[in-house]
Scaffold this active site. Structure first.
Site, short mmCIF file in Angstrom:
data_model
loop_
_atom_site.label_atom_id
_atom_site.label_comp_id
_atom_site.label_asym_id
_atom_site.label_seq_id
_atom_site.Cartn_x
_atom_site.Cartn_y
_atom_site.Cartn_z
CB THR A 72 -0.92 0.03 1.23
OG1 THR A 72 -1.65 -1.20 1.30
CG2 THR A 72 -1.88 1.20 1.18
CB THR A 73 1.71 3.85 -2.28
OG1 THR A 73 0.54 3.96 -3.10
CG2 THR A 73 2.63 2.80 -2.86
CG ASN A 98 5.98 -1.70 -8.74
OD1 ASN A 98 5.96 -2.91 -8.94
ND2 ASN A 98 5.45 -0.84 -9.58
CG HIS A 131 -0.50 3.95 -11.61
ND1 HIS A 131 0.61 4.77 -11.60
CD2 HIS A 131 -0.06 2.72 -11.22
CE1 HIS A 131 1.67 4.07 -11.22
NE2 HIS A 131 1.29 2.83 -10.99
CG HIS A 132 -5.58 1.37 -11.66
ND1 HIS A 132 -6.18 1.70 -10.46
CD2 HIS A 132 -4.44 0.72 -11.33
CE1 HIS A 132 -5.47 1.24 -9.46
NE2 HIS A 132 -4.39 0.64 -9.96
CE LYS A 135 -0.44 4.56 -7.52
NZ LYS A 135 -0.50 3.63 -6.38
CB THR A 142 6.36 3.02 -8.55
OG1 THR A 142 5.75 1.86 -7.98
CG2 THR A 142 7.49 2.60 -9.47
#
Length: 234
Positions: A72-73, A98, A131-132, A135, A142
């Site tokens: 998790t970020t 990542n 990203h999707h 997110k 990353t």
């Protein structure tokens, strides 16, 4: 191995499929709003939840002696607390922005290129990540890791900022496009040419596989580790 999945979105479900194929058992799945779950039934936990619950999930694992792999970020303001708790409880913990095996090779390539470019002040760095749309954080963890590694290895740059360039600042452009697993691009541009390195994820499978490999690796260990330890690189 008995695995707990903390976070049961698209990533959690992908991890579940690969883990089962590799002979593991999913003994617990925790959605983002679940509380009061029994983590002790697991040999290891894999956390791909959301930023505001990640630290609670990690703390619960460490307090109960369950090694935890976190992807998790957006929660890293509490990272040092997690490290201290892991050491206090003599547990085991890996955080990575990542878990893709290819991205972790890309991290090392990025560091090497940053060092090579450190004497060439005519080149300025720009970064882009895609990203999707689900997110939640921007820039991605990353992208932040890549930017921080450039700063650590190239004294021409002192900071990164989202969508903002500066003399010693790396600008990061963050785009959100439906169904894009993750693309990270780094450009070194001068008046005469541009050098580009890029990693493009085609599916979530690579992230999931890397997390499971990390979970398999951490079994029986004590301490705070990184994917470099898992892959024996860097």
């Amino acid at each position: 191995m008995n695995i707990a999945l903390l976070g049961y979105g698209k990533m959690g479900k992908t991890i579940e499929q690969i883990a089962i194929k590799r002979g593991h058992t999913i003994v617990l799945t925790v959605d983002k709003d679940d509380e009061g779950y029994d983590i002790t039934k697991a040999d290891v936990a894999i956390d791909f939840s959301i930023p505001n619950v990640a630290f609670n999930n990690i703390s619960n694992c460490l307090n109960n002696g369950v090694p935890v792999i976190s992807g998790t970020t957006g929660w890293l303001q509490d990272y040092d607390k997690a490290v201290a708790l892991c050491k206090e409880k003599k547990s085991a913990f890996i955080y990575a922005s990542n878990y893709s095996l290819g991205v972790n090779i890309f991290f090392e390539l990025n560091k090497t290129l940053a060092k090579m470019m450190s004497t060439l002040e005519q080149y300025h760095v720009t970064m882009e990540e895609i990203h999707h749309t689900q997110k939640l954080d921007a820039p991605s963890g990353t992208a932040i890791s890549l930017a921080n590694d450039i700063i650590a290895n190239n004294s021409n740059f002192e900071a990164w900022k989202l969508d903002e360039a500066g003399e010693k600042t790396i600008p990061i452009v963050a785009k959100r496009i439906e169904d894009v697993p993750g693309t990270h691009t780094i450009n070194y541009k001068s008046e005469v040419d541009t050098i580009t390195i890029e990693h493009v994820a085609h599916t979530r499978q690579g992230f999931a596989l890397g997390a499971i490999i990390a979970a398999e690796w951490i079994a029986g260990k004590t301490g705070v580790f990184t994917m470099n330890d898992v892959l024996n690189i860097g």
